[in-house]
Design an enzyme around this catalytic site. Sequence first.
Site, PDB file in Angstrom:
ATOM      1  N   THR A  16     -38.139  26.011 -26.489  1.00  0.00           N
ATOM      2  CA  THR A  16     -39.190  26.867 -26.966  1.00  0.00           C
ATOM      3  C   THR A  16     -40.304  26.194 -27.034  1.00  0.00           C
ATOM      4  O   THR A  16     -41.632  26.661 -26.939  1.00  0.00           O
ATOM      5  CB  THR A  16     -38.866  27.208 -28.511  1.00  0.00           C
ATOM      6  OG1 THR A  16     -37.431  28.295 -28.360  1.00  0.00           O
ATOM      7  CG2 THR A  16     -39.887  28.281 -29.066  1.00  0.00           C
TER       8      THR A  16
ATOM      9  N   ASP B 184     -33.508  26.268 -21.146  1.00  0.00           N
ATOM     10  CA  ASP B 184     -33.284  26.604 -22.592  1.00  0.00           C
ATOM     11  C   ASP B 184     -32.054  25.743 -22.933  1.00  0.00           C
ATOM     12  O   ASP B 184     -31.081  25.529 -22.154  1.00  0.00           O
ATOM     13  CB  ASP B 184     -32.818  28.079 -22.556  1.00  0.00           C
ATOM     14  CG  ASP B 184     -32.733  28.632 -23.894  1.00  0.00           C
ATOM     15  OD1 ASP B 184     -33.377  29.496 -24.162  1.00  0.00           O
ATOM     16  OD2 ASP B 184     -31.781  28.232 -24.616  1.00  0.00           O
ATOM     17  N   SER B 185     -32.086  25.163 -24.049  1.00  0.00           N
ATOM     18  CA  SER B 185     -30.706  24.249 -24.228  1.00  0.00           C
ATOM     19  C   SER B 185     -29.568  24.932 -24.372  1.00  0.00           C
ATOM     20  O   SER B 185     -28.559  24.429 -24.590  1.00  0.00           O
ATOM     21  CB  SER B 185     -31.255  23.603 -25.741  1.00  0.00           C
ATOM     22  OG  SER B 185     -31.072  23.988 -26.842  1.00  0.00           O
ATOM     23  N   SER B 186     -29.412  26.159 -24.381  1.00  0.00           N
ATOM     24  CA  SER B 186     -28.112  26.643 -24.291  1.00  0.00           C
ATOM     25  C   SER B 186     -27.507  26.609 -22.982  1.00  0.00           C
ATOM     26  O   SER B 186     -26.224  26.693 -22.997  1.00  0.00           O
ATOM     27  CB  SER B 186     -28.325  28.333 -24.530  1.00  0.00           C
ATOM     28  OG  SER B 186     -28.661  28.776 -25.786  1.00  0.00           O
TER      29      SER B 186
ATOM     30  N   ASP C 217     -31.520  24.823 -30.106  1.00  0.00           N
ATOM     31  CA  ASP C 217     -30.025  25.465 -30.196  1.00  0.00           C
ATOM     32  C   ASP C 217     -28.834  24.232 -30.023  1.00  0.00           C
ATOM     33  O   ASP C 217     -27.947  24.422 -30.734  1.00  0.00           O
ATOM     34  CB  ASP C 217     -29.890  26.308 -29.013  1.00  0.00           C
ATOM     35  CG  ASP C 217     -30.727  27.788 -29.318  1.00  0.00           C
ATOM     36  OD1 ASP C 217     -31.364  27.894 -30.467  1.00  0.00           O
ATOM     37  OD2 ASP C 217     -30.860  28.639 -28.417  1.00  0.00           O
TER      38      ASP C 217
ATOM     39  N   THR D   1     -13.686  19.482 -41.160  1.00  0.00           N
ATOM     40  CA  THR D   1     -13.514  20.487 -42.112  1.00  0.00           C
ATOM     41  C   THR D   1     -14.652  21.438 -41.527  1.00  0.00           C
ATOM     42  O   THR D   1     -15.613  21.112 -40.747  1.00  0.00           O
ATOM     43  CB  THR D   1     -13.959  20.130 -43.470  1.00  0.00           C
ATOM     44  OG1 THR D   1     -14.356  21.321 -44.116  1.00  0.00           O
ATOM     45  CG2 THR D   1     -15.167  19.259 -43.600  1.00  0.00           C
ATOM     46  N   GLN D   2     -14.208  22.695 -42.063  1.00  0.00           N
ATOM     47  CA  GLN D   2     -15.341  24.014 -41.632  1.00  0.00           C
ATOM     48  C   GLN D   2     -16.309  23.906 -42.601  1.00  0.00           C
ATOM     49  O   GLN D   2     -17.603  24.697 -42.246  1.00  0.00           O
ATOM     50  CB  GLN D   2     -14.511  25.296 -41.661  1.00  0.00           C
ATOM     51  CG  GLN D   2     -13.521  25.581 -40.619  1.00  0.00           C
ATOM     52  CD  GLN D   2     -12.871  26.864 -40.870  1.00  0.00           C
ATOM     53  OE1 GLN D   2     -13.355  27.634 -41.428  1.00  0.00           O
ATOM     54  NE2 GLN D   2     -11.747  26.893 -40.079  1.00  0.00           N
ATOM     55  N   CYS D   3     -16.304  23.063 -43.662  1.00  0.00           N
ATOM     56  CA  CYS D   3     -17.301  23.001 -44.523  1.00  0.00           C
ATOM     57  C   CYS D   3     -18.560  22.094 -44.041  1.00  0.00           C
ATOM     58  O   CYS D   3     -18.431  21.338 -43.232  1.00  0.00           O
ATOM     59  CB  CYS D   3     -16.816  22.383 -45.859  1.00  0.00           C
ATOM     60  SG  CYS D   3     -15.543  23.363 -46.746  1.00  0.00           S
TER      61      CYS D   3
HETATM   62  N1  ASP Z   1     -33.259  28.879 -27.165  1.00  0.00           N
HETATM   63  C1  ASP Z   1     -34.023  27.794 -27.382  1.00  0.00           C
HETATM   64  C2  ASP Z   1     -33.633  26.592 -26.933  1.00  0.00           C
HETATM   65  O1  ASP Z   1     -32.789  26.002 -27.740  1.00  0.00           O
HETATM   66  C3  ASP Z   1     -34.450  27.515 -28.922  1.00  0.00           C
HETATM   67  C4  ASP Z   1     -35.417  26.469 -29.320  1.00  0.00           C
HETATM   68  O2  ASP Z   1     -36.006  25.860 -28.486  1.00  0.00           O
HETATM   69  O3  ASP Z   1     -35.498  26.350 -30.418  1.00  0.00           O
HETATM   70  O4  ASP Z   1     -33.533  26.055 -25.897  1.00  0.00           O
END
Ligand code: ASP
Length: 338
Positions: free
Chosen positions: A11, A55-57, A88, A273-275
Amino acid sequence: MRILLIYTGGTIGMVHDSDSGTFIPFDFENLQAQIPELKQLDCELEVHSYEPSIDSSNMHPKVWIQLAETIESAYDDYDGFVILHGSDTMAYTASALSFLLENLNKPVVLTGSQLPSGVPRTDAKENLITAIEIASSYRGGKPVVPEVCVYFEYQLYRGNRTHKVNAENFEAFASVNYPPLAEAGVHLKFNRTAVKSWREGSLIAHKNYNPNIGVLKLYPGISESIVKNTLNHPETEAVILETFGSGNAPTSPWFLKAIAEATARGLLVLNITQCVGGAVELGRYETSKSLKDFGVLSGQDMTFEAAVTKLMFVLAQTEDASERMALITTNLRGEMTL
Ligand code: ASP
């Protein structure tokens, strides 16, 4: 000070595309135009941009290796590194780099923002400028933070202890099981006792990963077939078992049998753990005692992100089962409290 700014995307450098109505990656020149203060900083800043920015996804272990290579080849020429990255999956990249960069003795600070740099209320400017200041902080000729860390919204965290907790607030990250390495107010206050100490030794940049891991997140009512499919997948060499509380799991005979058969077959099972806070304590309750007996490994207080990247790293280091187990249960880069 010479700082290498590595721009992967996120972003922080995005623009709003009016046709699609979404944020899309843009190039670094856009970021520099939005933050002209970058030119006024008291350090020599050079930029390495990934093309295309992502985008880091869309982050992938291949990019982690590229980042490790970029840092390795520039290591002697720069005093610190700042990586601009989407928030992300920033915690995964920070964790992965902490394992890939053995004997790291220079700052590698990841940062990004929740709002693009061109938006009036953006958090990009403060995050980027302070990250650069942290990467250039030296005392007595030694870097103050010689480790992989994440800077976001006035807090500096150990990278492999971070977890993205909020998609809305500027405080996007938390490090529940480890204190911040620094806080930025009027002054930049470093928490010297929490920061890893500087060590002798040359950087070793590891360049292999093994993605053959699986994840089994438990929930009440999980079916036998889901559990078995995950544990018995032919390519899977290690499974992260995401358990309840301090490492607890159902005691149904079919569940315990599936775990016992998997570990007996040589599958590595790592209990985390999920915690978000606290640690796995195998054997504290009856509901985790059998897991211990079957050879399930304790991930202690590791984050999910650290567990994923540590397994990918360790599986690539050796094929020997006992060496793998020893590495997984060793605190390699400050990722867990023993
Ligand atoms: N979708 C964006 C990413 O991870 C969100 C961010 O940059 O914070 O690339």
